[in-house]
Design a protein around this motif. Sequence first.
Motif, PDB file in Angstrom:
ATOM      1  N   THR A  47      44.447  54.954  30.635  1.00 22.00           N
ATOM      2  CA  THR A  47      43.938  53.798  31.838  1.00 22.00           C
ATOM      3  C   THR A  47      45.249  53.296  32.389  1.00 22.00           C
ATOM      4  N   LEU A 101      31.687  44.103  39.383  1.00 21.86           N
ATOM      5  CA  LEU A 101      33.173  44.153  39.626  1.00 21.86           C
ATOM      6  C   LEU A 101      33.763  42.661  39.296  1.00 21.86           C
ATOM      7  N   LEU A 105      36.547  41.796  36.305  1.00 21.21           N
ATOM      8  CA  LEU A 105      37.904  41.056  36.586  1.00 21.21           C
ATOM      9  C   LEU A 105      37.952  39.517  36.149  1.00 21.21           C
ATOM     10  N   GLN A 122      47.645  46.654  43.119  1.00 17.81           N
ATOM     11  CA  GLN A 122      47.341  47.993  42.891  1.00 17.81           C
ATOM     12  C   GLN A 122      46.750  48.217  41.255  1.00 17.81           C
ATOM     13  N   PRO A 124      44.889  50.037  38.918  1.00 16.06           N
ATOM     14  CA  PRO A 124      43.800  51.247  38.692  1.00 16.06           C
ATOM     15  C   PRO A 124      42.364  50.854  38.185  1.00 16.06           C
ATOM     16  N   ALA A 125      41.415  51.538  39.009  1.00 16.27           N
ATOM     17  CA  ALA A 125      40.055  51.216  38.864  1.00 16.27           C
ATOM     18  C   ALA A 125      39.834  51.660  37.333  1.00 16.27           C
ATOM     19  N   ALA A 128      40.656  48.464  35.255  1.00 16.99           N
ATOM     20  CA  ALA A 128      40.243  47.306  35.402  1.00 16.99           C
ATOM     21  C   ALA A 128      38.535  47.500  34.515  1.00 16.99           C
ATOM     22  N   VAL A 129      38.129  48.726  34.432  1.00 19.10           N
ATOM     23  CA  VAL A 129      36.949  48.790  33.983  1.00 19.10           C
ATOM     24  C   VAL A 129      36.737  49.200  32.268  1.00 19.10           C
TER      25      VAL A 129
END
Length: 332
Positions: A47, A101, A105, A122, A124-125, A128-129
């Motif tokens: 990730t 979301l 976060l 920026q 990366p999704a 974040a998850v």
Amino acid sequence: MKKRILTGDRPTGKLHLGHLVGSLQNRVNLQDEYEQFVMIADVQALTDNFTEPQKVRENVREVALDYLAVGIDPDKTTILIQSLIPEIAELTVYYLNLVTLERVLRNPTVKDEIKQKGFGKQIPAGFAVYPVSQAADITFCKANLVPVGEDQVPMIEQTREIVRKFNSLYGEVLVEPEALVGKIKRLPGTDGGAKMSKSLGNCIYLSDPADEVTKKVMSMYTDPKRVHPTDPGTVEGNPVFVYHDAFNPDKIEVEDFKKRYREGKVGDVEIKKRLAEVLNELLEPMRQRRAKYESNLDEIDRILRHGTDKAREVAAETMGEVRKAMKIDYFV
Ligand code: ATP
Ligand code: MG
């Protein structure tokens, strides 16, 4: 039936003393009492290292070697590679529906790491998850206990929320895990930074040769206000003393060092020299076990393949229950 443990590490580098006190020691101690799964989290490593797949790949074996070196016994503990358990990816997709979301976060560790990695806007999704994917890691085997360092406690809390939400929506399938933090919650780096971390280059690695350990200890950060050995020094938060507390079995010696340090009656050199000895005594048997496996890499592959196969069986079982509960078990 034995209760289960799941825990793991990201193959972003070799394992270090922080891993040892944060999690590895508990794994070695609990592997008889629990059915233990230890995961090499390559999906999670990607990730924030997706541009360096070769690095992640190489470190899978390194981390496995470190496990065997510290005394994780492959006959008692199932060692698995995360990316080879597709059920984890599947569970992640369904769990993503159960979190917002905003919640993801708000995770303090994720927040710190986003800052530390300089993502700015920026992010990366996938990064974040990653705590949601971690909930899938922990729940695929219905783990009861997760031995981790303190930075991972928010991840376990988030996993518990997801489990509760899943169970209340679809029925009691998943198990709510508990975190077990090691005897030192967060080992500082040799640079005095709050956390020894592979990504920060402030580590003493379990596989460092003795002279390297000594070199790193001798240049460790101590009390910056102390210029001469006769200056009274501060023990609290001083990484040299944190390490003595964590690793020196001679508590009387440690108390004597602290007393003399506070009084300005001992030099940094004496305390560091002794620390280097203590660490090398601790690491020597690990180096020997590592060398034995290093010359037999086929055995490592066999252990990883076997552990991954076993984990897949367990994951398939849980996935079947999840599919049924979520009413997506179409053709059974
Ligand atoms: P990275 O910098 O890639 O995140 P890391 O050094 O933080 O690497 P991880 O693989 O993320 O290592 O962590 C694996 C486990 O070791 C987690 O349970 C984590 O809490 C624990 N751990 C890592 N560093 C420390 C530390 N300095 N003190 C205590 N526990 C730690
Ligand atoms: Mg980490």
